[in-house]
Design a protein around this motif. Sequence first.
Motif, PDB file in Angstrom:
ATOM      1  N   ARG A 143      33.272  41.884  33.168  1.00 20.46           N
ATOM      2  CA  ARG A 143      34.568  42.019  32.477  1.00 20.46           C
ATOM      3  C   ARG A 143      35.317  43.242  32.991  1.00 20.46           C
ATOM      4  O   ARG A 143      36.524  43.200  33.227  1.00 20.46           O
ATOM      5  N   ALA A 144      34.601  44.345  33.169  1.00 17.46           N
ATOM      6  CA  ALA A 144      35.233  45.560  33.679  1.00 17.46           C
ATOM      7  C   ALA A 144      35.800  45.326  35.075  1.00 17.46           C
ATOM      8  O   ALA A 144      36.897  45.788  35.396  1.00 17.46           O
ATOM      9  N   LEU A 145      35.079  44.602  35.881  1.00 15.52           N
ATOM     10  CA  LEU A 145      35.549  44.292  37.231  1.00 15.52           C
ATOM     11  C   LEU A 145      36.809  43.423  37.182  1.00 15.52           C
ATOM     12  O   LEU A 145      37.779  43.668  37.896  1.00 15.52           O
ATOM     13  N   GLU A 146      36.801  42.423  36.296  1.00 12.56           N
ATOM     14  CA  GLU A 146      37.963  41.550  36.148  1.00 12.56           C
ATOM     15  C   GLU A 146      39.177  42.315  35.636  1.00 12.56           C
ATOM     16  O   GLU A 146      40.310  41.980  35.968  1.00 12.56           O
ATOM     17  N   ASP A 147      38.954  43.354  34.838  1.00 12.44           N
ATOM     18  CA  ASP A 147      40.044  44.136  34.255  1.00 12.44           C
ATOM     19  C   ASP A 147      40.524  45.276  35.153  1.00 12.44           C
ATOM     20  O   ASP A 147      41.471  45.975  34.788  1.00 12.44           O
ATOM     21  N   ALA A 148      39.865  45.482  36.293  1.00 17.32           N
ATOM     22  CA  ALA A 148      40.251  46.585  37.184  1.00 17.32           C
ATOM     23  C   ALA A 148      41.720  46.446  37.576  1.00 17.32           C
ATOM     24  O   ALA A 148      42.207  45.348  37.839  1.00 17.32           O
ATOM     25  N   LEU A 149      42.404  47.568  37.579  1.00 14.08           N
ATOM     26  CA  LEU A 149      43.837  47.575  37.848  1.00 14.08           C
ATOM     27  C   LEU A 149      44.171  47.391  39.323  1.00 14.08           C
ATOM     28  O   LEU A 149      45.286  47.033  39.665  1.00 14.08           O
TER      29      LEU A 149
ATOM     30  N   LYS B 122      31.295  51.796  44.108  1.00 16.18           N
ATOM     31  CA  LYS B 122      32.519  51.188  44.621  1.00 16.18           C
ATOM     32  C   LYS B 122      32.674  49.801  44.007  1.00 16.18           C
ATOM     33  O   LYS B 122      31.677  49.094  43.790  1.00 16.18           O
ATOM     34  N   LEU B 123      33.920  49.431  43.736  1.00 20.81           N
ATOM     35  CA  LEU B 123      34.159  48.117  43.132  1.00 20.81           C
ATOM     36  C   LEU B 123      33.640  46.996  44.013  1.00 20.81           C
ATOM     37  O   LEU B 123      33.080  46.016  43.511  1.00 20.81           O
ATOM     38  N   ASP B 124      33.775  47.105  45.333  1.00 18.25           N
ATOM     39  CA  ASP B 124      33.298  46.017  46.198  1.00 18.25           C
ATOM     40  C   ASP B 124      31.776  45.904  46.182  1.00 18.25           C
ATOM     41  O   ASP B 124      31.221  44.817  46.358  1.00 18.25           O
TER      42      ASP B 124
END
Length: 190
Positions: free
Chosen positions: A101-107, A181-183
């Motif tokens: 969910r946090a990843l999906e909500d990343a700006l 890192k997000l990736d």
Amino acid sequence: MPEGPTSGLRASVRVMRMLAFPRGINVGGRVVPMARLRALLEEAGFTGVRTVLASGNLALDPPTAIAEDVAAVRAELERLMSAEWDYDAIVQVWPAEAVERALEDALWDEAPPDVHHYLVLVDDEEVRARLLEAELDPAVEEIVAAEVGVYWRVPKGLTTKSAFAEKTSSARVKKHVTTRKLDTIVKLLA
């Protein structure tokens, strides 16, 4: 032939998938081979153990007895790693769904070549609140609240030198944060 539903009873008995993020491995001389880490966890009853990169990013299904208890999973991972590698392991553990969910909500979308986009996972709400109060130069870096911590955008080369990096490395804060890192998180959730 049509397939039957894949949720329902099957979903209700599925073990909660978790992500674990050990701190401080394969840096500063502490060598933790990923193959041995996976084997150690499988020997202890964890299943579906997957690692991404040598920093110990883990996706796993906990043993049934502790499957719904994040604190118990953390305690078990820290106990196992501390005993195997003779150090005081610190491992953050999160339900995979919360991190997803946090990843999906990343700006931010994919980072440009000269920038890093991070998720700073924070396991203490007071520490998270203090981090979010950090006074930063928006021309250099940016932070935003995330469900499981803080999103952080910083130019390459400043990851360990920026004002926010200094805040996350203080003694009071360091044991409660881990930065990915997000990736990397995308790969871990795949």
